[in-house]
Design a protein around this motif. Structure first.
Motif, PDB file in Angstrom:
ATOM      1  N   ASN A   1      42.163  62.235  57.964  1.00 12.85           N
ATOM      2  CA  ASN A   1      42.660  60.857  58.012  1.00 12.85           C
ATOM      3  C   ASN A   1      43.155  60.387  56.659  1.00 12.85           C
ATOM      4  O   ASN A   1      44.070  59.576  56.571  1.00 12.85           O
ATOM      5  CB  ASN A   1      41.581  59.891  58.511  1.00 12.85           C
ATOM      6  N   GLU A   2      42.573  60.901  55.611  1.00  7.51           N
ATOM      7  CA  GLU A   2      42.990  60.518  54.266  1.00  7.51           C
ATOM      8  C   GLU A   2      44.370  61.118  53.957  1.00  7.51           C
ATOM      9  O   GLU A   2      45.179  60.541  53.240  1.00  7.51           O
ATOM     10  CB  GLU A   2      41.954  60.995  53.242  1.00  7.51           C
ATOM     11  N   LEU A   3      44.624  62.276  54.505  1.00  3.89           N
ATOM     12  CA  LEU A   3      45.899  62.959  54.278  1.00  3.89           C
ATOM     13  C   LEU A   3      47.046  62.190  54.921  1.00  3.89           C
ATOM     14  O   LEU A   3      48.106  62.029  54.326  1.00  3.89           O
ATOM     15  CB  LEU A   3      45.803  64.364  54.863  1.00  3.89           C
ATOM     16  N   LYS A   4      46.845  61.712  56.129  1.00  2.00           N
ATOM     17  CA  LYS A   4      47.852  60.982  56.934  1.00  2.00           C
ATOM     18  C   LYS A   4      49.168  61.763  56.976  1.00  2.00           C
ATOM     19  O   LYS A   4      49.209  62.882  57.410  1.00  2.00           O
ATOM     20  CB  LYS A   4      48.047  59.555  56.403  1.00  2.00           C
ATOM     21  N   ASP A   5      50.272  61.125  56.492  1.00  4.60           N
ATOM     22  CA  ASP A   5      51.555  61.839  56.572  1.00  4.60           C
ATOM     23  C   ASP A   5      52.025  62.323  55.196  1.00  4.60           C
ATOM     24  O   ASP A   5      53.196  62.611  54.995  1.00  4.60           O
ATOM     25  CB  ASP A   5      52.605  60.950  57.228  1.00  4.60           C
ATOM     26  N   LYS A   6      51.089  62.387  54.248  1.00  7.32           N
ATOM     27  CA  LYS A   6      51.460  62.884  52.924  1.00  7.32           C
ATOM     28  C   LYS A   6      51.584  64.402  52.970  1.00  7.32           C
ATOM     29  O   LYS A   6      50.888  65.072  53.729  1.00  7.32           O
ATOM     30  CB  LYS A   6      50.403  62.495  51.890  1.00  7.32           C
ATOM     31  N   LYS A   7      52.447  64.923  52.086  1.00  8.97           N
ATOM     32  CA  LYS A   7      52.616  66.378  52.035  1.00  8.97           C
ATOM     33  C   LYS A   7      51.334  67.011  51.478  1.00  8.97           C
ATOM     34  O   LYS A   7      50.827  68.019  51.973  1.00  8.97           O
ATOM     35  CB  LYS A   7      53.808  66.712  51.147  1.00  8.97           C
ATOM     36  N   PHE A   8      50.850  66.408  50.392  1.00  7.11           N
ATOM     37  CA  PHE A   8      49.607  66.843  49.780  1.00  7.11           C
ATOM     38  C   PHE A   8      48.740  65.608  49.572  1.00  7.11           C
ATOM     39  O   PHE A   8      49.225  64.486  49.630  1.00  7.11           O
ATOM     40  CB  PHE A   8      49.870  67.504  48.419  1.00  7.11           C
ATOM     41  N   PHE A   9      47.450  65.813  49.286  1.00  9.24           N
ATOM     42  CA  PHE A   9      46.587  64.675  48.965  1.00  9.24           C
ATOM     43  C   PHE A   9      47.144  63.957  47.739  1.00  9.24           C
ATOM     44  O   PHE A   9      47.023  62.752  47.602  1.00  9.24           O
ATOM     45  CB  PHE A   9      45.150  65.145  48.689  1.00  9.24           C
ATOM     46  N   GLY A  10      47.770  64.726  46.839  1.00  2.00           N
ATOM     47  CA  GLY A  10      48.322  64.147  45.614  1.00  2.00           C
ATOM     48  C   GLY A  10      49.688  63.519  45.809  1.00  2.00           C
ATOM     49  O   GLY A  10      50.283  62.991  44.863  1.00  2.00           O
ATOM     50  N   GLY A  11      50.236  63.568  47.036  1.00  2.00           N
ATOM     51  CA  GLY A  11      51.563  63.017  47.296  1.00  2.00           C
ATOM     52  C   GLY A  11      52.583  64.136  47.478  1.00  2.00           C
ATOM     53  O   GLY A  11      52.370  65.045  48.278  1.00  2.00           O
ATOM     54  N   GLU A  12      53.669  64.091  46.704  1.00  2.00           N
ATOM     55  CA  GLU A  12      54.710  65.121  46.832  1.00  2.00           C
ATOM     56  C   GLU A  12      54.307  66.434  46.191  1.00  2.00           C
ATOM     57  O   GLU A  12      54.785  67.502  46.570  1.00  2.00           O
ATOM     58  CB  GLU A  12      56.024  64.635  46.203  1.00  2.00           C
ATOM     59  N   THR A  13      53.448  66.339  45.172  1.00  2.00           N
ATOM     60  CA  THR A  13      52.975  67.560  44.499  1.00  2.00           C
ATOM     61  C   THR A  13      51.457  67.620  44.550  1.00  2.00           C
ATOM     62  O   THR A  13      50.798  66.595  44.746  1.00  2.00           O
ATOM     63  CB  THR A  13      53.410  67.587  43.026  1.00  2.00           C
ATOM     64  N   ILE A  14      50.918  68.819  44.330  1.00  2.00           N
ATOM     65  CA  ILE A  14      49.456  68.925  44.421  1.00  2.00           C
ATOM     66  C   ILE A  14      48.798  68.214  43.243  1.00  2.00           C
ATOM     67  O   ILE A  14      49.337  68.185  42.135  1.00  2.00           O
ATOM     68  CB  ILE A  14      48.948  70.386  44.538  1.00  2.00           C
ATOM     69  N   GLY A  15      47.647  67.630  43.549  1.00  2.00           N
ATOM     70  CA  GLY A  15      46.901  66.910  42.530  1.00  2.00           C
ATOM     71  C   GLY A  15      45.452  67.328  42.559  1.00  2.00           C
ATOM     72  O   GLY A  15      45.090  68.338  43.180  1.00  2.00           O
ATOM     73  N   LEU A  16      44.615  66.529  41.928  1.00  2.00           N
ATOM     74  CA  LEU A  16      43.196  66.850  41.814  1.00  2.00           C
ATOM     75  C   LEU A  16      42.571  67.189  43.168  1.00  2.00           C
ATOM     76  O   LEU A  16      41.896  68.220  43.313  1.00  2.00           O
ATOM     77  CB  LEU A  16      42.435  65.674  41.193  1.00  2.00           C
ATOM     78  N   VAL A  17      42.787  66.338  44.144  1.00  2.00           N
ATOM     79  CA  VAL A  17      42.100  66.514  45.429  1.00  2.00           C
ATOM     80  C   VAL A  17      42.551  67.808  46.112  1.00  2.00           C
ATOM     81  O   VAL A  17      41.740  68.521  46.695  1.00  2.00           O
ATOM     82  CB  VAL A  17      42.307  65.283  46.343  1.00  2.00           C
TER      83      VAL A  17
END
Lengths: 220, 220
Positions: free
Chosen positions: A135-151
């Motif tokens: 549910n936190e991911l929703k429609d994002k490509k990655f948890f960090g948004g467009e690029t991978i991040g900490l999560v």
């Protein structure tokens, strides 16, 4: 002598997280493989409190605990930031990282160690946490948004190890039907170049995990 | 004094809530506080703001919720940088985060296990607890605070736990002062700070709470 050294273990998701972060930032480092069944004097000296990998050595100073190391790496090498800049977004990233480590992962491991009569309940709990994550991911490509991040980095266990655990144990927790969004993220994630370079060989990992599930106490 | 919209969902005896209150006081921030009735019925706002864990503390800043006490303190420090709670250099910060993590993983549990243990198990629990205290005492070294010369992040994370030590001391029949005199001195020194003094509950009241809690849990 290399300025940056990493004490790690090939199969450890915690160790691989740190490698991912270092590679993302183009930091050169010397990797030292630890035999966790026979810990080296160096490891015991560098991490006397927990005696675990990963441990980062930078200019002779040691840092332990993967989440602490990731913060240090992001603060020291500024290329390709892993943490969001906004304090609220940063706090949320830290929250999800902690959720993965303190709640999600232990719930999955609990299934593996649970007695047969407790397994159903353990599976329900793990699925609930994975749903929360999805549910936190929703429609994002990655948890960090467009690029991978900490999560995304911290979720490497979900991204890769879970699949290996499922194959080794014969248990399917996550599939495209019950977790379409999470599976979509997993596909993007493992095909991401910096992730791909920092995963243990799948067959070797499965072979390593299999003995844990071959005991007669594990029936699935 | 700033006029930020800050609301803390609180519980008087919670050391985790105390961390947030001390941090806010250190920064000179005024805030509203709402006492939660954790045994009688958690508020709608709490359940909505922290759906995953349903725990206090929750800090709402302009209506946006933050959970997990150490993460909240980190947010407060980043949003209102003066006076800083963390060291300026990345390595110093990594050490602070490492010790905050250690305290979170070990200290509260070890302290509570002393008064949670029935009969003879108390002796083992007491030994484990004192071991954790000694590790922290060694980390403190000759410094006035874990932050060095100044009261900082690790001190804030650790000091609220100290109000629960009295209960462990009574059940374990020992004193922290005798076992860890330097740590005991740090406790006294920290309690003299205004930010700590004004939020600390009476240790006797905490002890009464522990007695009540033990009864509720059926511990003899």
């Amino acid at each position: 002598m290399a300025e940056v050294k990493l004490l790690g273990a090939w199969g450890s998701p915690f160790s691989r997280r740190v490698e991912m972060a270092l590679k993302l930032k183009g930091v050169e480092y010397e990797y030292i493989e630890e035999d966790l069944a026979d810990k080296s004097p160096l490891l015991l000296k560098c991490n006397p409190i927990h005696k675990k990998v990963p441990v980062l050595l930078h200019n002779g100073k040691t840092i332990a605990e993967s989440l602490v190391i990731l913060e240090y790496i992001d603060e020291t090498w500024k290329t390709n930031p892993i943490f969001p800049e906004d304090p609220y977004d940063k706090a949320m990233a830290r929250f999800w990282a902690k959720f993965l480590d303190d709640t999600c992962m232990p719930a999955i491991w609990k299934i593996m160690w649970s007695k047969e009569n407790q397994r159903e309940k353990a599976i329900e709990e793990a699925i609930q946490h994975l749903k929360t994550l999805e549910n936190e991911l929703k429609d994002k490509k990655f948890f960090g948004g467009e690029t991978i991040g900490l999560v995304d980095i911290v979720a490497n266990f979900i991204g890769f190890w879970l699949g290996a655990v499922q194959e080794a144990s014969g248990m399917e927790l996550v599939n495209k039907e019950n977790f379409p969004v999470l599976c979509r993220w997993i596909d993007e994630y493992v095909n991401c170049s910096v992730v791909k370079q920092n995963l243990p060989p799948r067959d070797e990992l499965i072979a390593f995990l299999q003995p844990r599930f071959s005991a007669s106490s594990w029936k699935y | 004094m700033s006029n930020e919209d800050l609301l803390l969902l609180d519980f008087w005896v919670s050391p985790f809530c105390m961390r947030v209150k001390i941090a806010l006081a250190e920064k000179g921030l005024s805030y509203e506080s709402k006492e939660e009735d954790l045994f009688g019925g958690k508020s709608e706002l709490l359940l909505k703001s922290n759906p995953i864990y349903q725990k206090v503390p929750v800090l709402l800043h302009n209506g946006k919720p933050l959970n997990e006490s150490a993460i909240i303190v980190g947010y407060i420090d980043e949003k209102w940088p003066s006076p800083p709670l963390l060291p300026a250099c990345a390595y110093g910060r990594s050490q602070a985060r490492f010790w905050a993590d250690y305290i979170d993983k070990k200290l509260f549990d070890a302290a509570c296990t002393v008064w949670r243990s029935p009969g003879e198990a108390v002796e083992v629990a007491k030994k484990d607890f004192i071991e954790v205290l000694k590790v922290l005492e060694e980390a403190l070294g000759e410094n006035n605070f874990f932050g060095g010369e100044t009261f900082g992040f690790v001190d804030i994370v650790a000091i609220p736990m100290a109000f629960w030590f009295y209960a462990s001391e009574k059940f374990g029949n020992f004193t922290v002062e005798e076992e860890c005199p330097k740590l005991s001195a740090w406790i006294k020194r920290s309690m003299q700070r205004e930010s700590v003094a004004k939020v600390l509950p009476d240790p006797e009241k905490v002890y009464d709470f522990v007695i009540m809690f033990r009864k509720m849990q059926g511990i003899e």
